[in-house]
Design a protein around this motif. Structure first.
Motif: not given
Length: 212
Positions: A75-80, A86-89, A99-101
């Protein structure tokens, strides 16, 4: 089986060291060219109805600042988000490390696209020594395999598992590839190869190290 090994061999893997939340972190990077247009790859990886067809059911708000949850997983947050590109979560699994993806898709022509997946995490040194970057990287290899099969119309997901012998070979080859990437990053060769054996055992359910 040939398709499975083809995608493993055509994936480029890198291991790098960076900073995450002011701490030293390890990044695994995968590059894979897919024979699908970029807009279709993007939709398959961002539309909830399609994500669950090849990966896992997902719930939550997928807008920037929203929180998501993958059933039984992260789980996590949508950061960009750069729509279509592209996306970063943030990527949180239980009490795991920060951790970030980052996922990026780039068209290479009208019907092919290059996918880049970057997963950055602060990892306990003992855990890294035991399993190496393959502990994360093998899972992402399996994820890209699922995406590859889905986009080619091959049934995939938990209800369509690959034969046990095929997955055994897949995990062995992936673990070995990540050992090679770790060695290129500066890891000691014998230690990296031994870690790959333990990673394969972890993914095949034969790990007896007691790690969780």
């Amino acid at each position: 089986m040939a398709d499975i090994m083809d995608i493993l061999l055509s994936t480029t893997r890198l291991v790098t060291t960076t900073q995450l939340n002011h701490q030293e972190a390890t990044t695994v990077v995968l590059h894979q060219e897919l024979s699908s247009p970029a807009h279709d790859v993007w939709a398959a990886c961002t539309e909830p109805g399609r994500i669950q067809e090849w990966f896992l059911p997902i719930s939550g708000d997928l807008a920037i600042g929203g929180h998501y949850s993958l059933e039984g997983n992260a789980s996590g947050e949508v950061l960009e988000c750069n729509p279509g590109r592209s996306f970063r979560v943030s990527w949180v699994m239980g009490a795991g490390p920060d951790s970030e993806l980052v996922f990026t898709v780039t068209p290479t022509n009208t019907d092919h696209a290059l996918v880049e997946l970057r997963h950055t995490a602060t990892v306990d040194p003992d855990l890294m020594g035991t399993y190496g970057p393959g502990a994360v990287g093998v899972g992402w290899d399996a994820t890209l395999l699922g995406l590859y099969q889905y986009l080619r119309g091959i049934p995939t997901g938990p209800s369509n598992p690959l034969p046990t012998h095929a997955m055994q070979s897949f995990f062995e080859a992936s673990s070995d590839a990540w050992a090679t990437a770790a060695i290129a990053h500066g890891a000691e060769a014998d230690g990296a190869r031994a870690a790959a054996v333990r990673t394969t055992a972890f993914y095949t359910g034969t790990d007896s190290s007691g790690a969780s």
